[in-house]
Write a protein that holds these residues in place. Structure first.
Motif, mmCIF file in Angstrom:
data_model
loop_
_atom_site.group_PDB
_atom_site.id
_atom_site.type_symbol
_atom_site.label_atom_id
_atom_site.label_comp_id
_atom_site.label_asym_id
_atom_site.label_seq_id
_atom_site.Cartn_x
_atom_site.Cartn_y
_atom_site.Cartn_z
ATOM 1 N N SER A 71 0.829 -0.925 0.002
ATOM 2 C CA SER A 71 -0.112 0.085 -0.121
ATOM 3 C C SER A 71 0.953 1.062 -0.087
ATOM 4 C CB SER A 71 -1.107 0.050 1.143
ATOM 5 O OG SER A 71 -0.227 0.228 2.493
ATOM 6 N N TRP A 72 2.142 1.205 0.423
ATOM 7 C CA TRP A 72 3.120 2.233 0.252
ATOM 8 C C TRP A 72 3.788 2.502 -1.132
ATOM 9 C CZ3 TRP A 72 6.250 1.220 5.225
ATOM 10 C CH2 TRP A 72 5.339 1.214 6.476
ATOM 11 N N HIS B 83 2.745 3.334 -3.947
ATOM 12 C CA HIS B 83 2.474 4.368 -4.819
ATOM 13 C C HIS B 83 2.426 5.781 -4.072
ATOM 14 C CE1 HIS B 83 1.355 1.239 -7.754
ATOM 15 N NE2 HIS B 83 0.486 0.779 -6.915
ATOM 16 N N HIS B 84 3.055 5.769 -2.840
ATOM 17 C CA HIS B 84 3.063 7.128 -2.334
ATOM 18 C C HIS B 84 4.632 7.595 -2.282
ATOM 19 C CE1 HIS B 84 -1.006 6.880 -0.614
ATOM 20 N NE2 HIS B 84 -0.708 5.419 -0.528
ATOM 21 N N PRO B 85 4.816 8.811 -2.562
ATOM 22 C CA PRO B 85 5.996 9.607 -2.497
ATOM 23 C C PRO B 85 6.696 9.497 -1.254
ATOM 24 C CG PRO B 85 4.637 11.298 -2.807
ATOM 25 C CD PRO B 85 3.848 10.015 -3.050
ATOM 26 N N SER B 86 5.957 9.638 -0.119
ATOM 27 C CA SER B 86 6.441 9.697 1.306
ATOM 28 C C SER B 86 5.235 8.924 1.988
ATOM 29 C CB SER B 86 6.587 11.013 1.689
ATOM 30 O OG SER B 86 5.576 11.782 1.394
ATOM 31 N N ILE B 87 5.821 8.582 3.169
ATOM 32 C CA ILE B 87 4.939 7.901 4.279
ATOM 33 C C ILE B 87 4.916 8.504 5.364
ATOM 34 C CG2 ILE B 87 4.223 5.659 5.509
ATOM 35 C CD1 ILE B 87 4.103 5.306 2.500
ATOM 36 N N GLU B 88 3.570 9.000 5.805
ATOM 37 C CA GLU B 88 3.384 9.790 7.063
ATOM 38 C C GLU B 88 2.703 8.905 8.214
ATOM 39 O OE1 GLU B 88 0.927 13.959 8.593
ATOM 40 O OE2 GLU B 88 0.813 13.251 6.725
#
Length: 221
Positions: free
Chosen positions: A58-59, A61-66
């Motif tokens: 799930s991570w 496709h995200h440029p960063s993980i908050e």
């Protein structure tokens, strides 16, 4: 072990941490019926892999993980939800074997001379949810922190997992019990991180009498 009233209002008066002696041992052994090595080997290890893979994918496709701290909606709401789930499980029919902790507890409550009440059972589920979230997150954070400061350990850990994957006939196959048991260095990393880090957010102690240590006075209570 002692906990202030503010903590007990969250954990529950019927929590396992308030029990002593044979009662505590009995409840602990019941928990191990689900979380012990046999269930880990048979069922849980595959479920853990699926959960971890789903979270990591799930991570992608995200440029960063908050990362955010999850907040509880309150003990009353959680306990109400658990009570509803238990009532629904009681009405269910045709369940042939215990597949989760609700089933283990319901089996116990059906016994003629059961050692716990429904309130104790619900408090036990709540406690497991409450403590596992914080300690798991803290443990993983500690491991990642130590590995980032120890590139040699990270390299050896990576090599161990690469070796396991290369031995698989199918790279996409699920983890096996034999693979899990072969992760010797991984086990060392986990245990060393837990040795160096206290993953419990706080440990309470209560002085049973006045204590004087190196000029400091700790009053009883």
């Amino acid at each position: 072990m002692w906990y202030p009233d503010s903590i007990m209002r969250i954990i529950g008066a019927d929590s396992i941490i308030t029990t002593l002696g044979s009662s505590h041992k009995y409840i602990k052994n019941m928990v191990f019926r689900l979380f012990g090595p046999e269930n880990l080997r048979r069922d849980m290890i595959k479920d853990l892999q699926k959960t971890a893979e789903a979270s990591l994918l799930s991570w992608l496709h995200h440029p960063s993980i908050e990362l955010k701290e999850a907040a509880s909606s309150g003990r009353k709401n959680v306990m109400k939800m658990l009570k509803e789930m238990m009532d629904e499980r009681k009405k269910a029919t045709g369940r042939q074997e215990s597949i989760d902790f609700f089933d283990v507890l319901l089996e116990e409550l059906k016994e003629e001379k059961h050692a716990m009440s429904e309130n104790v059972a619900l408090d036990l589920i709540f406690l497991l949810l409450f403590v596992s979230f914080e300690t798991t997150a803290s443990g993983i954070t500690a491991i990642l922190c130590f590995l980032s400061d120890n590139p040699k350990a990270l390299q050896e850990l990576t090599e161990e997992h690469d070796y396991i994957q290369k031995k698989r006939p199918d790279l996409n196959s699920e983890i096996t019990w034999e693979e899990y048991k072969s992760m010797k260095f991984t086990s060392h990393v986990i245990h060393e991180a837990l040795r160096l880090t206290n993953i419990a957010p706080v440990m309470f102690r209560k002085a049973t009498e006045d204590v004087h240590i190196k000029g400091f006075a700790i009053p009883k209570g």
